[in-house]
Scaffold this motif. Sequence first.
Motif, PDB file in Angstrom:
ATOM      1  N   ASP A 182       0.793  -1.488   0.268  1.00 48.60           N
ATOM      2  CA  ASP A 182       0.189   0.071  -0.095  1.00 48.60           C
ATOM      3  C   ASP A 182       1.149   1.060   0.236  1.00 48.60           C
ATOM      4  OD1 ASP A 182       0.960  -0.388   2.718  1.00 48.60           O
ATOM      5  OD2 ASP A 182      -0.684  -0.071   3.538  1.00 48.60           O
ATOM      6  N   LYS A 183       2.018   0.957   0.179  1.00 51.22           N
ATOM      7  CA  LYS A 183       3.136   2.415  -0.231  1.00 51.22           C
ATOM      8  C   LYS A 183       2.278   3.130  -0.928  1.00 51.22           C
ATOM      9  CE  LYS A 183       6.960   0.317  -2.093  1.00 51.22           C
ATOM     10  NZ  LYS A 183       8.824   0.509  -1.259  1.00 51.22           N
ATOM     11  N   TRP A 184       1.770   2.187  -2.554  1.00 55.46           N
ATOM     12  CA  TRP A 184       2.084   2.765  -3.898  1.00 55.46           C
ATOM     13  C   TRP A 184       0.596   3.152  -4.065  1.00 55.46           C
ATOM     14  CZ3 TRP A 184       5.887   3.717  -7.089  1.00 55.46           C
ATOM     15  CH2 TRP A 184       7.232   3.317  -6.183  1.00 55.46           C
ATOM     16  N   LEU A 185      -0.361   3.136  -2.844  1.00 54.44           N
ATOM     17  CA  LEU A 185      -1.772   3.576  -3.569  1.00 54.44           C
ATOM     18  C   LEU A 185      -1.917   4.912  -4.112  1.00 54.44           C
ATOM     19  CD1 LEU A 185      -4.078   2.094  -1.916  1.00 54.44           C
ATOM     20  CD2 LEU A 185      -4.057   3.460  -0.312  1.00 54.44           C
ATOM     21  N   VAL A 186      -1.107   5.372  -3.815  1.00 53.16           N
ATOM     22  CA  VAL A 186      -1.641   6.955  -4.730  1.00 53.16           C
ATOM     23  C   VAL A 186      -1.278   6.170  -6.307  1.00 53.16           C
ATOM     24  CG1 VAL A 186      -0.878   9.234  -5.691  1.00 53.16           C
ATOM     25  CG2 VAL A 186      -0.758   8.162  -3.107  1.00 53.16           C
ATOM     26  N   SER A 187      -0.696   5.366  -6.856  1.00 53.77           N
ATOM     27  CA  SER A 187      -0.398   4.757  -8.150  1.00 53.77           C
ATOM     28  C   SER A 187      -1.441   4.436  -8.548  1.00 53.77           C
ATOM     29  CB  SER A 187       1.449   3.912  -8.098  1.00 53.77           C
ATOM     30  OG  SER A 187       2.425   4.954  -7.834  1.00 53.77           O
ATOM     31  N   ALA A 188      -1.931   3.413  -7.706  1.00 56.37           N
ATOM     32  CA  ALA A 188      -3.196   2.862  -8.196  1.00 56.37           C
ATOM     33  C   ALA A 188      -4.483   3.487  -8.856  1.00 56.37           C
ATOM     34  CB  ALA A 188      -3.787   2.182  -6.201  1.00 56.37           C
ATOM     35  N   GLN A 189      -4.680   4.805  -7.301  1.00 55.89           N
ATOM     36  CA  GLN A 189      -5.829   5.745  -8.602  1.00 55.89           C
ATOM     37  C   GLN A 189      -5.423   6.549  -9.687  1.00 55.89           C
ATOM     38  OE1 GLN A 189      -6.114   8.898  -4.724  1.00 55.89           O
ATOM     39  NE2 GLN A 189      -6.847   7.269  -3.658  1.00 55.89           N
ATOM     40  N   MET A 190      -4.138   6.658  -9.569  1.00 59.00           N
ATOM     41  CA  MET A 190      -3.480   6.972 -11.488  1.00 59.00           C
ATOM     42  C   MET A 190      -4.278   6.659 -12.176  1.00 59.00           C
ATOM     43  SD  MET A 190      -0.135   9.338 -10.162  1.00 59.00           S
ATOM     44  CE  MET A 190      -0.375  10.684  -8.611  1.00 59.00           C
ATOM     45  N   MET A 191      -3.538   4.882 -11.880  1.00 55.58           N
ATOM     46  CA  MET A 191      -3.822   3.838 -13.117  1.00 55.58           C
ATOM     47  C   MET A 191      -4.904   3.421 -13.690  1.00 55.58           C
ATOM     48  SD  MET A 191      -2.566   0.152 -11.688  1.00 55.58           S
ATOM     49  CE  MET A 191      -2.959  -1.821 -12.980  1.00 55.58           C
ATOM     50  N   GLN A 192      -6.266   3.458 -11.780  1.00 53.48           N
ATOM     51  CA  GLN A 192      -7.276   3.172 -12.590  1.00 53.48           C
ATOM     52  C   GLN A 192      -7.963   4.473 -13.877  1.00 53.48           C
ATOM     53  OE1 GLN A 192     -10.175   3.981  -9.597  1.00 53.48           O
ATOM     54  NE2 GLN A 192     -11.248   2.199  -9.957  1.00 53.48           N
ATOM     55  N   LEU A 193      -7.482   5.211 -13.667  1.00 53.79           N
ATOM     56  CA  LEU A 193      -7.549   6.777 -14.559  1.00 53.79           C
ATOM     57  C   LEU A 193      -6.772   5.956 -16.103  1.00 53.79           C
ATOM     58  CD1 LEU A 193      -8.250   9.628 -12.324  1.00 53.79           C
ATOM     59  CD2 LEU A 193      -9.641   8.554 -13.444  1.00 53.79           C
TER      60      LEU A 193
END
Length: 480
Positions: free
Chosen positions: A320-331
């Motif tokens: 979850d240290k990359w959780l911000v990346s997950a939100q970007m990746m979704q878009l």
Amino acid sequence: MGEEQSLRQKTAKGLFWGGLSNSLQQLLGLLFGIVLARLLSRSDYGMIGMLTIFSTIANILQESGFISALVNRKNASDKDYNAVFWFSVSCSAILYILLYLSAPLIAEFYRTPELVPLSRLTFLSFFIASLGIAPRAILFRNLKVKENTIISLSSLTLSGITAIVLAVNGFAYWGIAIQSLVYVAVVVILNWYFAKWMPSFHFDFSPIKEMFGFSSKMLITNIFMTINNNLFSVLLGKFYTKQAVGDFSQANKWNNMGHSLITGMINGVAQPVLASITEDTQRQVAVFRKMLRFTAFISFPAMFGLSIVSKEFIVITITDKWLVSAQMMQLLCIWGAFIPINNLFSNLLVSRGRSSVFMFCNITLSILQLITACLSYPYGITMMIYLFITINILWLFVWYFFVKREIPLTLSCVLKDIAPYFLLAATLTASAYYITLGIRNLYLSLLIKIVLVVFLYALILWKLQSVIFRECIEFIRKKI
């Protein structure tokens, strides 16, 4: 009839090996990416992300669009390949010297002194790559997809192992830089091995002059495309933090891996096949439409599916240290679903020698997105991504406008070819997303989303007697 059957077999074989190659590449990339993302920090990825645009543009300059020019050339000779080889190597040597001297300026731009030695090492990769341009063109022109599969998998495996060993031993971002060098070196060596070609010391650059009209437009286009694709990393590196660049780089990496699986498979055959039938317009339309249906059939469920599992995928694999990346990746994955389709349209224009149109479209798109990014960056990364998605989806109609001037292809035919797969994939992925909203277990949520989308997508297409779906199943059965 025999010629048509031969072209069909070559295309099917190319798509099969391209699909196998890209699938295995993405699987290996996934495994190595997961391990490295766990070992390295967001700042490590940010350091490399800030340099990507410079090394990529340098790669384009030393290739100068000559691979596409050689593919479009009716009768490419040894003299042509020899001229391209020496021209590429000469340009690369000059470019590396210029970038080596520019390293302090790049570091000052980002206010990061560590980038001086890192950039000088990283930029070596494009000089090494120049040694393999001519043999790579030979393999590409002759649809040697199987050989390219071996090259890609070997280079990815060796470079990935190298990066992991270095990361474990504390080399941080240096490990990623050395990974790129190893990857490029292995690619060059194997390109030479499979091409069975050697340059001569006869320096005749007259073929360069003949190809320059076409290749120069490809060159300019590719530079603008690179600026466009790396614009986020530059702006984030300048106005935000290394962590922000790292978050975006991580998200964009997985998005790129997704759509590259499809574009890589299509690119392996699209331009050579379409270029071989430019004189038979009706046949080219039929081949193009079939490629379009196949691309939509694969791209929409794959990328929309990747979008809805982005959170589960990121947290489970790289924490979850990359959780911000997950939100970007979704878009980004929504944007990524349309990239293979836009790419197919551009391939048709290139196959018909319309490099000027190809250049105009990409330059206009790049300028539009540059203006959009500069105006929207104060409102945050998410707003920038939303605007980029909108522009790129709408740009499909611009590509269509220019393609229609080349071949008799109506908009209704285009929509008929892609709309069923878009609507079905969008409906199923949206349904799976909302059905699993209440599930807190990430593993269970991931499993249900994948099973629901894959099973229902296949079942519905089978019941509707989709020709593309049934042909794919039949081809796989024969191969097995």
